[in-house]
Design an enzyme around this catalytic site. Sequence first.
Site, PDB file in Angstrom:
ATOM      1  N   SER A 273       3.000 102.178  51.102  1.00 16.21           N
ATOM      2  CA  SER A 273       2.615 101.924  52.480  1.00 16.21           C
ATOM      3  C   SER A 273       1.095 101.843  52.537  1.00 16.21           C
ATOM      4  O   SER A 273       0.402 102.615  51.872  1.00 16.21           O
ATOM      5  CB  SER A 273       3.118 103.047  53.397  1.00 16.21           C
ATOM      6  OG  SER A 273       2.515 102.959  54.668  1.00 16.21           O
ATOM      7  N   ARG A 312      26.184  55.642  60.168  1.00 17.82           N
ATOM      8  CA  ARG A 312      24.917  56.235  59.734  1.00 17.82           C
ATOM      9  C   ARG A 312      24.352  57.013  60.908  1.00 17.82           C
ATOM     10  O   ARG A 312      24.133  56.448  61.979  1.00 17.82           O
ATOM     11  CB  ARG A 312      23.898  55.180  59.290  1.00 17.82           C
ATOM     12  CG  ARG A 312      22.557  55.748  58.836  1.00 17.82           C
ATOM     13  CD  ARG A 312      22.568  56.150  57.369  1.00 17.82           C
ATOM     14  NE  ARG A 312      22.486  54.963  56.522  1.00 17.82           N
ATOM     15  CZ  ARG A 312      23.541  54.443  55.877  1.00 17.82           C
ATOM     16  NH1 ARG A 312      24.738  55.002  56.009  1.00 17.82           N
ATOM     17  NH2 ARG A 312      23.413  53.374  55.136  1.00 17.82           N
TER      18      ARG A 312
END
Length: 383
Positions: A273, A312
């Site tokens: 930490s 498409r």
Amino acid sequence: MANTLLGPLSGTDRVDGLLDDGAWIAALLEVELALSAVAAEQGAVTEHDADAVERAVAAVAGVDPHALAAESVEGGNPVIPLVKRLKAAAARIQPGAERAVHPGATSQDVMDTALMLLTRRAGHRVVADLTACADAAAALAATHRDTPCAARTLGQQALPTTFGLVAATWCTGLDRARTGLDRVLTALPVSYGGAAGTLAAVHPFGPAVADALAARLGLAPQGVPWHTERSRIGELAGALGVAAGACAKPAGDVVLLSATELGEVSESAPGDSSSMPHKRNPAAAVTARGAAKRAPGLVATLLAGAEQEFQRAAGAWHAEWETLVALLRVTAGAAARLRVSLEGLQVHPEAMARNLDLAAGAQGHGTGHAADLVDTVLAGRPA
């Protein structure tokens, strides 16, 4: 794409080199080269012209991704300018050889096939990490088959179980995820349909070219062109999402069991930490969870794109490319970071016994049945 700063900590760097700009261009060119070669084998183009295409591919391979990206904007995908470059290079090498570039194909064929190649390569790396995670969980299950610990339901201690059964449950989910993903990867198909998905431009060679292309690239046959039939993409998205979830489960348990108040497990290389030096964070499990949490939204985007109009799609297809790559990256990250966590996980039976003492009323219940379940899981693991 690749993120130099955040990739290593999230584990996504595990597949970044398989999915970056260079990998994309190489895959697109691999498809174009294979297509010209198999078209020549089937008689759709001449061998002489196909040989020139092979030299043209080598000449174009060093294209600057930034330049190709800029050229892609007008047409909406990078295949269009890449094919223009290939045709020009082939014509310079041998006049007329440009006829063997991109024979009978449309841009979607090359994009989809290249994406399947990239997915297979990155996906196999994910499967390898899932397998290692499952193996690590199985080893924990075997070692701690008889180690009593508290089962917890709704956040509270319930009856005793064994840590072996906890780990065996992790193993079961990881095994299911990796076999499911491997099955989907094996079925990834080639794409070859031509402008309208009819193979008209190479009639009557189309189906033979499609099958030969699949065989050459190591992909599954397509059956019929699948330009707007995207169930395969949905299955792939689901398998990747399940894999990410299978990683999130043990990662979440490791985070909770590592809490100071429980202290039942810890990672072998706990994270620091920046402000509290006494902390030993389960960093690998934390970052595995972080990667996995990004997966559901990406899965949802791919599933939402399944409705593709006519022959498409205008937009839904385009939305798949970066989304699928991102899903591959975060799933790979979850598996890679969980592997680090589980392969080095330290188990603390004394803490488990201490915590069990807090619920003395449950002590009369034996854990032999839990140990028997561990044996069942380990004996039934898939190869």
